[in-house]
Design a protein around this motif. Structure first.
Motif, mmCIF file in Angstrom:
data_model
loop_
_atom_site.group_PDB
_atom_site.id
_atom_site.type_symbol
_atom_site.label_atom_id
_atom_site.label_comp_id
_atom_site.label_asym_id
_atom_site.label_seq_id
_atom_site.Cartn_x
_atom_site.Cartn_y
_atom_site.Cartn_z
ATOM 1 N N ILE A 1 3.919 81.720 -106.038
ATOM 2 C CA ILE A 1 5.362 81.937 -106.033
ATOM 3 C C ILE A 1 5.996 80.787 -106.790
ATOM 4 C CG2 ILE A 1 7.447 82.163 -104.645
ATOM 5 C CD1 ILE A 1 5.699 83.230 -102.381
ATOM 6 N N HIS A 2 6.749 81.126 -107.817
ATOM 7 C CA HIS A 2 7.433 80.109 -108.623
ATOM 8 C C HIS A 2 8.928 80.317 -108.441
ATOM 9 C CE1 HIS A 2 9.069 78.327 -112.379
ATOM 10 N NE2 HIS A 2 8.206 77.394 -112.047
ATOM 11 N N LEU A 3 9.606 79.278 -107.965
ATOM 12 C CA LEU A 3 11.047 79.325 -107.741
ATOM 13 C C LEU A 3 11.708 78.328 -108.673
ATOM 14 C CD1 LEU A 3 13.617 80.029 -106.081
ATOM 15 C CD2 LEU A 3 12.889 78.274 -104.447
ATOM 16 N N ALA A 4 12.609 78.818 -109.509
ATOM 17 C CA ALA A 4 13.348 77.960 -110.444
ATOM 18 C C ALA A 4 14.801 78.419 -110.444
ATOM 19 C CB ALA A 4 12.758 78.034 -111.846
ATOM 20 N N GLY A 5 15.634 77.671 -109.763
ATOM 21 C CA GLY A 5 17.037 78.071 -109.661
ATOM 22 C C GLY A 5 17.151 79.379 -108.914
ATOM 23 N N ASN A 6 17.710 80.388 -109.565
ATOM 24 C CA ASN A 6 17.862 81.689 -108.928
ATOM 25 C C ASN A 6 16.785 82.693 -109.353
ATOM 26 O OD1 ASN A 6 18.862 81.987 -111.578
ATOM 27 N ND2 ASN A 6 20.204 83.654 -110.956
ATOM 28 N N VAL A 7 15.725 82.208 -109.977
ATOM 29 C CA VAL A 7 14.658 83.084 -110.477
ATOM 30 C C VAL A 7 13.383 82.850 -109.667
ATOM 31 C CG1 VAL A 7 13.263 83.721 -112.484
ATOM 32 C CG2 VAL A 7 15.651 83.041 -112.790
ATOM 33 N N VAL A 8 12.812 83.951 -109.166
ATOM 34 C CA VAL A 8 11.569 83.902 -108.398
ATOM 35 C C VAL A 8 10.536 84.755 -109.126
ATOM 36 C CG1 VAL A 8 10.436 84.430 -106.203
ATOM 37 C CG2 VAL A 8 12.827 83.674 -106.225
ATOM 38 N N THR A 9 9.379 84.165 -109.428
ATOM 39 C CA THR A 9 8.282 84.923 -110.018
ATOM 40 C C THR A 9 7.127 84.911 -109.026
ATOM 41 O OG1 THR A 9 8.959 84.350 -112.254
ATOM 42 C CG2 THR A 9 6.696 85.127 -111.968
ATOM 43 N N ILE A 10 6.633 86.099 -108.729
ATOM 44 C CA ILE A 10 5.528 86.268 -107.788
ATOM 45 C C ILE A 10 4.347 86.830 -108.554
ATOM 46 C CG2 ILE A 10 4.766 87.434 -105.693
ATOM 47 C CD1 ILE A 10 7.801 87.633 -104.964
ATOM 48 N N THR A 11 3.188 86.179 -108.393
ATOM 49 C CA THR A 11 1.974 86.620 -109.067
ATOM 50 C C THR A 11 0.884 86.831 -108.020
ATOM 51 O OG1 THR A 11 2.606 85.350 -111.015
ATOM 52 C CG2 THR A 11 0.313 86.077 -110.888
ATOM 53 N N LEU A 12 0.245 87.990 -108.084
ATOM 54 C CA LEU A 12 -0.815 88.363 -107.142
ATOM 55 C C LEU A 12 -2.139 88.480 -107.879
ATOM 56 C CD1 LEU A 12 1.084 91.338 -105.439
ATOM 57 C CD2 LEU A 12 1.150 88.920 -104.796
ATOM 58 N N THR A 13 -3.162 87.826 -107.363
ATOM 59 C CA THR A 13 -4.504 87.952 -107.924
ATOM 60 C C THR A 13 -5.509 88.044 -106.783
ATOM 61 O OG1 THR A 13 -5.091 85.607 -107.974
ATOM 62 C CG2 THR A 13 -3.846 86.458 -109.860
ATOM 63 N N THR A 14 -6.749 88.252 -107.140
ATOM 64 C CA THR A 14 -7.802 88.277 -106.131
ATOM 65 C C THR A 14 -8.363 86.883 -105.887
ATOM 66 O OG1 THR A 14 -9.412 88.794 -107.833
ATOM 67 C CG2 THR A 14 -8.510 90.642 -106.598
ATOM 68 N N GLY A 15 -7.778 85.880 -106.501
ATOM 69 C CA GLY A 15 -8.277 84.518 -106.323
ATOM 70 C C GLY A 15 -9.444 84.263 -107.248
ATOM 71 N N GLY A 16 -10.612 84.005 -106.703
ATOM 72 C CA GLY A 16 -11.774 83.649 -107.499
ATOM 73 C C GLY A 16 -12.439 84.810 -108.218
ATOM 74 N N ARG A 17 -12.187 86.026 -107.763
ATOM 75 C CA ARG A 17 -12.841 87.177 -108.391
ATOM 76 C C ARG A 17 -12.066 87.645 -109.608
ATOM 77 N NH1 ARG A 17 -12.654 89.711 -102.925
ATOM 78 N NH2 ARG A 17 -10.972 90.813 -103.952
ATOM 79 N N ILE A 18 -12.773 88.248 -110.532
ATOM 80 C CA ILE A 18 -12.134 88.839 -111.703
ATOM 81 C C ILE A 18 -11.804 90.291 -111.374
ATOM 82 C CG2 ILE A 18 -12.454 89.476 -114.120
ATOM 83 C CD1 ILE A 18 -12.302 86.473 -113.645
ATOM 84 N N GLY A 19 -10.580 90.694 -111.649
ATOM 85 C CA GLY A 19 -10.190 92.073 -111.414
ATOM 86 C C GLY A 19 -9.182 92.188 -110.290
ATOM 87 N N LEU A 20 -8.691 93.389 -110.096
ATOM 88 C CA LEU A 20 -7.715 93.677 -109.054
ATOM 89 C C LEU A 20 -8.303 94.694 -108.089
ATOM 90 C CD1 LEU A 20 -4.548 94.021 -111.298
ATOM 91 C CD2 LEU A 20 -4.953 92.231 -109.601
ATOM 92 N N THR A 21 -7.823 94.651 -106.858
ATOM 93 C CA THR A 21 -8.226 95.626 -105.853
ATOM 94 C C THR A 21 -6.970 96.325 -105.340
ATOM 95 O OG1 THR A 21 -8.013 94.170 -103.925
ATOM 96 C CG2 THR A 21 -10.108 94.062 -105.151
ATOM 97 N N GLY A 22 -7.159 97.281 -104.495
ATOM 98 C CA GLY A 22 -6.025 97.972 -103.902
ATOM 99 C C GLY A 22 -5.159 97.062 -103.045
ATOM 100 N N LYS A 23 -5.739 95.967 -102.529
ATOM 101 C CA LYS A 23 -4.966 95.044 -101.682
ATOM 102 C C LYS A 23 -3.789 94.427 -102.437
ATOM 103 C CE LYS A 23 -6.597 92.331 -98.575
ATOM 104 N NZ LYS A 23 -7.297 91.246 -97.890
ATOM 105 N N GLU A 24 -3.998 94.066 -103.682
ATOM 106 C CA GLU A 24 -2.915 93.469 -104.470
ATOM 107 C C GLU A 24 -1.778 94.473 -104.685
ATOM 108 O OE1 GLU A 24 -6.210 91.176 -104.460
ATOM 109 O OE2 GLU A 24 -6.269 93.021 -105.633
ATOM 110 N N PHE A 25 -2.136 95.719 -104.918
ATOM 111 C CA PHE A 25 -1.110 96.733 -105.129
ATOM 112 C C PHE A 25 -0.377 97.056 -103.829
ATOM 113 C CE2 PHE A 25 -3.616 97.203 -108.942
ATOM 114 C CZ PHE A 25 -2.636 97.388 -109.894
ATOM 115 N N ALA A 26 -1.089 97.078 -102.712
ATOM 116 C CA ALA A 26 -0.438 97.295 -101.414
ATOM 117 C C ALA A 26 0.533 96.156 -101.118
ATOM 118 C CB ALA A 26 -1.487 97.413 -100.315
ATOM 119 N N LEU A 27 0.128 94.929 -101.433
ATOM 120 C CA LEU A 27 1.010 93.791 -101.223
ATOM 121 C C LEU A 27 2.224 93.862 -102.140
ATOM 122 C CD1 LEU A 27 1.638 91.186 -99.774
ATOM 123 C CD2 LEU A 27 0.077 89.999 -101.339
#
Length: 94
Positions: free
Chosen positions: A60-86
């Motif tokens: 989560i990056h907060l700069a003034g009134n702008v918030v950017t949220i980035t979701l990853t699987t952490g150490g694994r390469i690729g995305l799972t359904g968990k990231e999309f559910a979140l």
């Protein structure tokens, strides 16, 4: 949860409007432009409540009134359904 194929990622992405794929990191990202800093902090706090017991890897990056949220699987390469559910859950509280 297993890694999604490219076709599955594209299908899931269509179900989370406003989120984009960051291909070089295989991550989901969304930027919110809030009315002011206080509203941005409230958004960060709502997302934090969702994540308190989730164990998901989130940036989560907060700069003034702008918030950017980035979701990853952490150490694994690729995305799972968990990231999309979140991503869907975050979209509901934003």
């Amino acid at each position: 949860m297993s890694k999604l194929s490219v076709e599955q990622v594209k299908l899931y992405l269509s179900k989370v409007p406003g989120w984009k794929l960051v291909e070089e990191r295989m991550a989901l990202s969304r930027t919110y432009h809030c009315r002011d800093f206080a509203v941005a902090v409230q958004l960060v706090n709502r997302v934090a409540e969702l994540l308190e017991h989730d164990g998901q890897y989130v940036e989560i990056h907060l700069a003034g009134n702008v918030v950017t949220i980035t979701l990853t699987t952490g150490g694994r390469i690729g995305l799972t359904g968990k990231e999309f559910a979140l991503a869907q859950a975050i979209s509901k509280v934003s």
